[in-house]
Scaffold this motif. Sequence first.
Motif, mmCIF file in Angstrom:
data_model
loop_
_atom_site.group_PDB
_atom_site.id
_atom_site.type_symbol
_atom_site.label_atom_id
_atom_site.label_comp_id
_atom_site.label_asym_id
_atom_site.label_seq_id
_atom_site.Cartn_x
_atom_site.Cartn_y
_atom_site.Cartn_z
ATOM 1 N N PHE A 52 29.690 38.072 49.133
ATOM 2 C CA PHE A 52 30.129 36.967 48.255
ATOM 3 C C PHE A 52 31.434 37.285 47.543
ATOM 4 N N VAL A 53 31.217 38.458 46.642
ATOM 5 C CA VAL A 53 32.352 38.733 45.863
ATOM 6 C C VAL A 53 33.462 39.019 46.314
ATOM 7 N N ASP A 54 33.233 40.034 47.596
ATOM 8 C CA ASP A 54 34.431 40.479 48.318
ATOM 9 C C ASP A 54 35.263 39.335 48.934
ATOM 10 N N SER A 55 34.287 38.363 49.558
ATOM 11 C CA SER A 55 35.033 37.209 50.167
ATOM 12 C C SER A 55 35.580 36.256 49.240
ATOM 13 N N ALA A 56 35.255 36.074 48.034
ATOM 14 C CA ALA A 56 35.869 35.343 46.868
ATOM 15 C C ALA A 56 37.093 36.147 46.467
ATOM 16 N N ALA A 57 37.051 37.549 46.458
ATOM 17 C CA ALA A 57 38.271 38.170 46.180
ATOM 18 C C ALA A 57 39.343 37.972 47.146
ATOM 19 N N GLU A 58 39.195 37.913 48.399
ATOM 20 C CA GLU A 58 39.650 37.781 49.552
ATOM 21 C C GLU A 58 40.476 36.423 49.659
ATOM 22 N N THR A 59 39.665 35.558 49.312
ATOM 23 C CA THR A 59 40.005 34.058 49.245
ATOM 24 C C THR A 59 41.192 33.773 48.307
ATOM 25 N N PHE A 60 40.873 34.304 47.090
ATOM 26 C CA PHE A 60 41.859 33.894 46.112
ATOM 27 C C PHE A 60 42.759 35.041 45.811
ATOM 28 N N GLY A 61 43.007 36.146 46.632
ATOM 29 C CA GLY A 61 43.816 36.893 46.286
ATOM 30 C C GLY A 61 43.506 37.914 45.171
ATOM 31 N N GLY A 62 42.575 38.336 44.876
ATOM 32 C CA GLY A 62 41.931 38.964 43.670
ATOM 33 C C GLY A 62 41.090 38.435 42.706
ATOM 34 N N LEU A 63 40.628 39.037 41.734
ATOM 35 C CA LEU A 63 39.550 38.315 40.736
ATOM 36 C C LEU A 63 40.161 38.964 39.418
ATOM 37 N N ASP A 64 39.919 37.918 38.268
ATOM 38 C CA ASP A 64 40.293 38.251 37.024
ATOM 39 C C ASP A 64 39.087 38.021 35.926
ATOM 40 N N GLY A 65 38.010 37.493 36.496
ATOM 41 C CA GLY A 65 36.739 37.361 35.850
ATOM 42 C C GLY A 65 35.473 37.103 36.389
ATOM 43 N N VAL A 66 34.525 37.404 35.872
ATOM 44 C CA VAL A 66 33.005 37.277 36.175
ATOM 45 C C VAL A 66 32.129 36.821 35.365
ATOM 46 N N VAL A 67 31.160 36.018 35.833
ATOM 47 C CA VAL A 67 30.084 35.549 34.682
ATOM 48 C C VAL A 67 29.012 35.554 35.643
ATOM 49 N N ALA A 68 28.047 36.425 35.162
ATOM 50 C CA ALA A 68 26.658 36.634 35.660
ATOM 51 C C ALA A 68 25.775 35.600 35.072
ATOM 52 N N CYS A 69 25.673 34.457 35.708
ATOM 53 C CA CYS A 69 24.766 33.432 34.946
ATOM 54 C C CYS A 69 23.297 33.300 35.628
ATOM 55 N N ALA A 70 23.376 33.690 36.995
ATOM 56 C CA ALA A 70 22.032 33.678 37.694
ATOM 57 C C ALA A 70 21.065 34.473 36.877
ATOM 58 N N GLY A 71 19.762 34.072 37.044
ATOM 59 C CA GLY A 71 18.707 34.933 36.485
ATOM 60 C C GLY A 71 17.164 34.053 36.743
ATOM 61 N N GLY A 72 16.275 34.606 36.143
ATOM 62 C CA GLY A 72 15.015 33.982 36.107
ATOM 63 C C GLY A 72 13.820 34.836 35.851
ATOM 64 N N ALA A 73 12.665 34.611 35.896
ATOM 65 C CA ALA A 73 11.275 35.423 35.596
ATOM 66 C C ALA A 73 10.255 34.787 36.701
ATOM 67 N N ARG A 74 9.667 35.851 36.839
ATOM 68 C CA ARG A 74 8.263 35.439 37.615
ATOM 69 C C ARG A 74 7.168 36.092 37.007
#
Length: 270
Positions: free
Chosen positions: A86-108
């Motif tokens: 997913f990250v590689d595809s996003a960078a390819e689609t946009f021509g690079g990356l400038d920021g990342v937000v790790a918002c996913a999470g949870g508990a079990r």
Amino acid sequence: MADSTERGRRSARRSGGFAGRRVVVTGGSRGLGGEVVRLLLAEGARVAACARKAEHLDGLRRSLGAGDELFTRSLDVAEPELLERFVDSAAETFGGLDGVVACAGGARGRGITEATAEDWATTWALNAGHFARLTACATPHLRASGGGSIVVVSSISGWKPGPQAQYGASKAAQLHMVSSLARELGPYGIRVNAVSPGSMLIPGKRWDRMRLEDPVAYERFTAEFPGRELIRPEEVADVIAFLLSDQARGVTGVNLPVDRGQNAPTPQGY
């Protein structure tokens, strides 16, 4: 959620500028993640968002009327290979990356005598593991862009004790990783910070249901907040956007609580 007028006021208050910025947001379909995506898009960024359920991502796209500026993919962030693609595809689609937000999470799992080894492993993978893998695979793209900003959504449970231990431990690990990674990645122009929300009042979620279904218990819980008001996701999103922006270019290795001064992280409190 904030209406369009409120978003306009929020945008006007910040001058960091996101036009042309390319940002990955995990857990970006609803709640806090969805609010982060909305805010960044409104300020001109191109955003890649992932979440477990494709229908939630589709709903976000429809509600925004988004086009090519929003790239989405459904996946489980606890599966490293899917996250990396997913990250590689996003960078390819946009021509690079400038920021990342790790918002996913949870508990079990429940308490220590009931939680299984799988509960601990799953909670760890969703929080600490996902953040580590996301940072690792995003770093080459950020370096190629000349640097950038990484923000992880941790929790006040990372240092304020409350149930369950597996969740708090995984959030504490995120905070330690921020301190370490800020030093490790700083030479490449990459900043790493954490935002630790308190209990958020999100429509349809736990505290909102308590507010509607058990107002007496909810009123007792608000006593944990000096102003007797829970934090809202749009307020946390504003802080995340700040840390992504050039206004925070001197900020790294920081854990920034956004909790209205909350004491115990749950009604059970310790």
